[in-house]
Design a protein around this motif. Sequence first.
Motif, PDB file in Angstrom:
ATOM      1  N   VAL A  87      -3.245 -12.273  -9.885  1.00  0.00           N
ATOM      2  CA  VAL A  87      -4.328 -11.647  -9.255  1.00  0.00           C
ATOM      3  C   VAL A  87      -5.379 -12.138 -10.178  1.00  0.00           C
ATOM      4  CG1 VAL A  87      -5.597  -9.313  -9.218  1.00  0.00           C
ATOM      5  CG2 VAL A  87      -3.145  -9.477  -8.235  1.00  0.00           C
ATOM      6  N   ALA A  88      -6.397 -12.583  -9.572  1.00  0.00           N
ATOM      7  CA  ALA A  88      -7.636 -13.020 -10.369  1.00  0.00           C
ATOM      8  C   ALA A  88      -8.614 -11.844  -9.997  1.00  0.00           C
ATOM      9  CB  ALA A  88      -8.123 -14.413  -9.512  1.00  0.00           C
ATOM     10  N   ALA A  89      -8.852 -11.307 -10.835  1.00  0.00           N
ATOM     11  CA  ALA A  89      -9.741  -9.994 -10.886  1.00  0.00           C
ATOM     12  C   ALA A  89     -11.108 -10.023 -11.551  1.00  0.00           C
ATOM     13  CB  ALA A  89      -9.094  -8.961 -11.515  1.00  0.00           C
ATOM     14  N   ALA A  90     -12.104 -10.006 -10.875  1.00  0.00           N
ATOM     15  CA  ALA A  90     -13.655  -9.910 -11.163  1.00  0.00           C
ATOM     16  C   ALA A  90     -14.561  -9.339 -10.550  1.00  0.00           C
ATOM     17  CB  ALA A  90     -13.909 -11.342 -11.326  1.00  0.00           C
ATOM     18  N   GLU A  91     -15.738  -8.744 -11.025  1.00  0.00           N
ATOM     19  CA  GLU A  91     -16.855  -8.354 -10.366  1.00  0.00           C
ATOM     20  C   GLU A  91     -17.670  -9.278 -10.139  1.00  0.00           C
ATOM     21  OE1 GLU A  91     -17.952  -3.685 -10.566  1.00  0.00           O
ATOM     22  OE2 GLU A  91     -18.671  -4.839 -12.224  1.00  0.00           O
ATOM     23  N   ASN A  92     -18.410  -9.263  -8.746  1.00  0.00           N
ATOM     24  CA  ASN A  92     -19.527 -10.521  -8.770  1.00  0.00           C
ATOM     25  C   ASN A  92     -20.935  -9.735  -8.898  1.00  0.00           C
ATOM     26  OD1 ASN A  92     -20.694 -12.705  -8.254  1.00  0.00           O
ATOM     27  ND2 ASN A  92     -20.323 -12.682  -6.190  1.00  0.00           N
ATOM     28  N   MET A  93     -21.309 -10.095  -9.944  1.00  0.00           N
ATOM     29  CA  MET A  93     -22.700  -9.145  -9.972  1.00  0.00           C
ATOM     30  C   MET A  93     -23.790 -10.012 -10.407  1.00  0.00           C
ATOM     31  SD  MET A  93     -21.918  -6.133  -9.552  1.00  0.00           S
ATOM     32  CE  MET A  93     -22.839  -4.926 -10.796  1.00  0.00           C
TER      33      MET A  93
ATOM     34  N   GLU B 174     -20.775  -6.497 -16.438  1.00  0.00           N
ATOM     35  CA  GLU B 174     -20.242  -5.791 -17.367  1.00  0.00           C
ATOM     36  C   GLU B 174     -18.906  -5.738 -17.721  1.00  0.00           C
ATOM     37  OE1 GLU B 174     -22.335  -5.040 -20.214  1.00  0.00           O
ATOM     38  OE2 GLU B 174     -23.772  -5.936 -19.262  1.00  0.00           O
ATOM     39  N   ARG B 175     -18.168  -5.764 -16.463  1.00  0.00           N
ATOM     40  CA  ARG B 175     -16.830  -5.396 -16.455  1.00  0.00           C
ATOM     41  C   ARG B 175     -16.022  -6.668 -16.650  1.00  0.00           C
ATOM     42  NH1 ARG B 175     -15.886   0.004 -16.102  1.00  0.00           N
ATOM     43  NH2 ARG B 175     -16.884   0.956 -14.629  1.00  0.00           N
TER      44      ARG B 175
ATOM     45  N   PRO C  71     -15.413   1.401  -6.266  1.00  0.00           N
ATOM     46  CA  PRO C  71     -15.699   0.296  -7.191  1.00  0.00           C
ATOM     47  C   PRO C  71     -16.148   0.765  -8.715  1.00  0.00           C
ATOM     48  CG  PRO C  71     -17.432   0.337  -5.879  1.00  0.00           C
ATOM     49  CD  PRO C  71     -16.515   1.008  -5.190  1.00  0.00           C
ATOM     50  N   ASN C  72     -16.600   2.172  -8.840  1.00  0.00           N
ATOM     51  CA  ASN C  72     -16.733   2.575 -10.106  1.00  0.00           C
ATOM     52  C   ASN C  72     -15.516   2.926 -10.794  1.00  0.00           C
ATOM     53  OD1 ASN C  72     -16.965   4.452  -8.001  1.00  0.00           O
ATOM     54  ND2 ASN C  72     -17.448   6.111  -9.736  1.00  0.00           N
ATOM     55  N   ASP C  73     -14.465   3.131  -9.861  1.00  0.00           N
ATOM     56  CA  ASP C  73     -13.017   3.396 -10.622  1.00  0.00           C
ATOM     57  C   ASP C  73     -12.202   2.117 -10.742  1.00  0.00           C
ATOM     58  OD1 ASP C  73     -13.860   5.740 -11.346  1.00  0.00           O
ATOM     59  OD2 ASP C  73     -12.978   6.768  -9.805  1.00  0.00           O
ATOM     60  N   CYS C  74     -12.326   1.446  -9.636  1.00  0.00           N
ATOM     61  CA  CYS C  74     -11.279   0.245  -9.393  1.00  0.00           C
ATOM     62  C   CYS C  74     -12.167  -1.063  -9.772  1.00  0.00           C
ATOM     63  CB  CYS C  74     -11.123   0.402  -7.942  1.00  0.00           C
ATOM     64  SG  CYS C  74      -9.531  -1.047  -7.676  1.00  0.00           S
ATOM     65  N   TYR C  75     -11.762  -1.341 -10.932  1.00  0.00           N
ATOM     66  CA  TYR C  75     -12.375  -2.672 -11.648  1.00  0.00           C
ATOM     67  C   TYR C  75     -11.416  -3.608 -12.273  1.00  0.00           C
ATOM     68  CZ  TYR C  75     -12.639   0.877 -15.143  1.00  0.00           C
ATOM     69  OH  TYR C  75     -12.087   1.983 -16.078  1.00  0.00           O
ATOM     70  N   PRO C  76     -11.740  -4.614 -12.666  1.00  0.00           N
ATOM     71  CA  PRO C  76     -10.615  -5.563 -13.142  1.00  0.00           C
ATOM     72  C   PRO C  76      -9.673  -4.961 -13.985  1.00  0.00           C
ATOM     73  CG  PRO C  76     -12.413  -6.742 -12.775  1.00  0.00           C
ATOM     74  CD  PRO C  76     -13.173  -5.409 -12.623  1.00  0.00           C
ATOM     75  N   GLU C  77     -10.118  -4.369 -15.127  1.00  0.00           N
ATOM     76  CA  GLU C  77      -9.171  -3.639 -16.223  1.00  0.00           C
ATOM     77  C   GLU C  77      -8.360  -2.553 -15.532  1.00  0.00           C
ATOM     78  OE1 GLU C  77     -11.450  -4.324 -20.557  1.00  0.00           O
ATOM     79  OE2 GLU C  77     -12.124  -2.769 -19.186  1.00  0.00           O
ATOM     80  N   TYR C  78      -8.895  -1.931 -14.385  1.00  0.00           N
ATOM     81  CA  TYR C  78      -7.987  -0.930 -13.499  1.00  0.00           C
ATOM     82  C   TYR C  78      -7.041  -1.507 -13.064  1.00  0.00           C
ATOM     83  CZ  TYR C  78      -6.696   2.592 -10.553  1.00  0.00           C
ATOM     84  OH  TYR C  78      -5.907   3.564  -9.836  1.00  0.00           O
ATOM     85  N   LEU C  79      -7.075  -2.608 -12.298  1.00  0.00           N
ATOM     86  CA  LEU C  79      -5.953  -3.343 -11.812  1.00  0.00           C
ATOM     87  C   LEU C  79      -5.056  -3.841 -12.617  1.00  0.00           C
ATOM     88  CD1 LEU C  79      -7.938  -5.370  -9.252  1.00  0.00           C
ATOM     89  CD2 LEU C  79      -6.879  -3.378  -8.750  1.00  0.00           C
ATOM     90  N   SER C  80      -5.508  -4.123 -13.983  1.00  0.00           N
ATOM     91  CA  SER C  80      -4.515  -4.587 -15.002  1.00  0.00           C
ATOM     92  C   SER C  80      -3.657  -3.222 -15.531  1.00  0.00           C
ATOM     93  CB  SER C  80      -5.268  -4.931 -16.259  1.00  0.00           C
ATOM     94  OG  SER C  80      -5.695  -6.210 -16.173  1.00  0.00           O
ATOM     95  N   GLY C  81      -4.233  -2.202 -15.439  1.00  0.00           N
ATOM     96  CA  GLY C  81      -3.403  -0.977 -15.685  1.00  0.00           C
ATOM     97  C   GLY C  81      -2.254  -0.694 -14.599  1.00  0.00           C
ATOM     98  N   VAL C  82      -2.845  -0.789 -13.294  1.00  0.00           N
ATOM     99  CA  VAL C  82      -1.884  -0.707 -12.237  1.00  0.00           C
ATOM    100  C   VAL C  82      -0.615  -1.717 -12.429  1.00  0.00           C
ATOM    101  CG1 VAL C  82      -1.365  -1.177  -9.741  1.00  0.00           C
ATOM    102  CG2 VAL C  82      -3.526   0.006 -10.713  1.00  0.00           C
ATOM    103  N   ALA C  83      -0.889  -2.968 -12.921  1.00  0.00           N
ATOM    104  CA  ALA C  83       0.189  -4.066 -12.957  1.00  0.00           C
ATOM    105  C   ALA C  83       1.041  -3.393 -14.140  1.00  0.00           C
ATOM    106  CB  ALA C  83      -0.305  -5.101 -13.116  1.00  0.00           C
ATOM    107  N   ARG C  84       0.507  -2.763 -15.185  1.00  0.00           N
ATOM    108  CA  ARG C  84       1.265  -2.471 -16.052  1.00  0.00           C
ATOM    109  C   ARG C  84       2.275  -1.160 -15.891  1.00  0.00           C
ATOM    110  NH1 ARG C  84      -3.459  -3.807 -19.434  1.00  0.00           N
ATOM    111  NH2 ARG C  84      -3.230  -5.744 -20.612  1.00  0.00           N
ATOM    112  N   ASP C  85       1.524  -0.257 -15.153  1.00  0.00           N
ATOM    113  CA  ASP C  85       2.290   0.711 -14.766  1.00  0.00           C
ATOM    114  C   ASP C  85       3.563   0.401 -13.796  1.00  0.00           C
ATOM    115  OD1 ASP C  85       0.792   2.645 -15.866  1.00  0.00           O
ATOM    116  OD2 ASP C  85      -0.443   3.146 -14.406  1.00  0.00           O
ATOM    117  N   LEU C  86       3.508  -0.738 -13.169  1.00  0.00           N
ATOM    118  CA  LEU C  86       4.375  -1.187 -12.303  1.00  0.00           C
ATOM    119  C   LEU C  86       5.695  -1.749 -12.938  1.00  0.00           C
ATOM    120  CD1 LEU C  86       2.600  -2.993  -9.149  1.00  0.00           C
ATOM    121  CD2 LEU C  86       4.303  -0.978  -9.244  1.00  0.00           C
ATOM    122  N   GLY C  87       5.252  -2.498 -14.096  1.00  0.00           N
ATOM    123  CA  GLY C  87       6.057  -3.117 -15.137  1.00  0.00           C
ATOM    124  C   GLY C  87       6.759  -2.192 -15.966  1.00  0.00           C
ATOM    125  N   LYS C  88       6.453  -0.938 -16.229  1.00  0.00           N
ATOM    126  CA  LYS C  88       7.131   0.188 -16.578  1.00  0.00           C
ATOM    127  C   LYS C  88       8.138   0.664 -15.754  1.00  0.00           C
ATOM    128  CE  LYS C  88       3.415   1.270 -19.704  1.00  0.00           C
ATOM    129  NZ  LYS C  88       2.208   2.490 -20.185  1.00  0.00           N
TER     130      LYS C  88
END
Length: 489
Positions: free
Chosen positions: A310-316, A234-235, A186-203
């Motif tokens: 995808v509804a991406a969030a951390e629950n902290m 914080e994410r 989870p320190n590497d896979c967080y909501p903004e990371y998932l957004s990057g994965v989606a953008r890479d798929l779009g490319k």
Amino acid sequence: MDFAVSNRPLEKSKADALVVLLGKKNDLPQALPSATREQISQFTKAGDFNASKGQLVWLHAPQDLNADRLLLVGTGDSPLSDQGWLSLVHKATKTLASSPVKQAMWLLDDTHTQTLEWQVREGSRVVEESTYRFDNYRSKPAPASNLAKLTFWHAEKDATLTKAHKTGKAVGLGVNVARDLGNLPPNDCYPEYLSGVARDLGKEYEKLTVKVLSQAQAEKMGMGAFHAVAKGSERQGQIIVMEYKGAKPTKQGPVALVGKGITFDTGGISLKPGATMDEMKYDMGGAASVFGSVKTVCELDLPIHLVAVVAAAENMPDGRAARPGDIVKTLSGQTVEILNTDAEGRLVLCDALTYVQQKHKPHTVIDIATLTGACVVALGAHAQAVYSNDDDLSEALLAAGKETGDRGWPMPLWDEYQGQLDSPFADMQNIGGPKAGSITAACFLSRFTKEVKWAHLDIAGTAWTSGGMSKGATGRPVPMLTRYLMDNA
């Protein structure tokens, strides 16, 4: 893993190993040369192989074959179920992958009740899944497997088999995308990371477009339930929208997938126990399966119109986090009293479900979520719970699960359960008490999907496995979802 389909004479087909399934009551495959059949018979009579279910034995230097060895796989006394056959494919592939074999050939099973097309399609998928590795974080990864190619062999030429292995491989790739995302820390896979994965798929895929709503944008739009969960971290939370146009949009509208993407779930203020909390990195299993399904759809260039959210969030449990007793207004206008901040998945999903209906007018919506521990109590790790407001949709998903071995089980959505969500202060509360927890969670989501065909998959028991070295994301229910999409393309 490379795949092929062949009907070249078996005696001339070069391979490091030939896989042969044998039952106690079945005759030896006639495709094998008579000398090979005699050799296997002598081997069996000597007691080295008894064809019991799941038994795997190597037989070296088979006669009259251009293969170095046979891998004999026992199927037992009675005909194999589909699930049993897939389990043997997994077990045999693991054995091949840990051997010196580089190129293997699989003798298709004429005695199995399923078609050759099914065997190649689902076999290719399971082989792809079985050779999966996640060594990203090891300083010294384990030695790579030698196995590089598997060829399915049958005497008769059948063009549908080539298409079947392509389909199976694409689904396997989607499963493994989901597994990669689930296994990331989870320190590497967080909501903004998932957004990057989606953008890479779009490319990568021309027919896929990607849009990301920030947490601030979501709040401004009125997603009070989503914001209540996301604001404690914080994410920054993200609403990720992927639209695949493999067919022209119609008045009917697209199919929509909506995934719960809680990249780590502490429980928030309603803090979870510390034991096994590390597994809460898998709480984005629904989102992972959406990404995996999108990958497969793009790989196969399916003629469908699909919207994936995808509804991406951390629950902290931050000082800004939502508290038990808070009341929030959802995008639908309905209000929710939050009695337990660990029932956060339904909060992010309800706003995502409303959003996709308002913006994209889908004819069918399927949400996927690791939603409740109650589902694990009810169904264990074998089946995901299937809820729906439409019998045909439920039956189609269950059939897709049965076809792929990624099984589901139908659950009730009776009005009698809805009363457990009544709140004295808001339109509803986000938990329904200790009874029927998976059902009341689905009932909550049903209040946001009254005007559309909708299904909810609770995958809390199937999205990952626990314990020891076998621990990890499974990639389910990508096979069920992609089979459903292919069947309804």
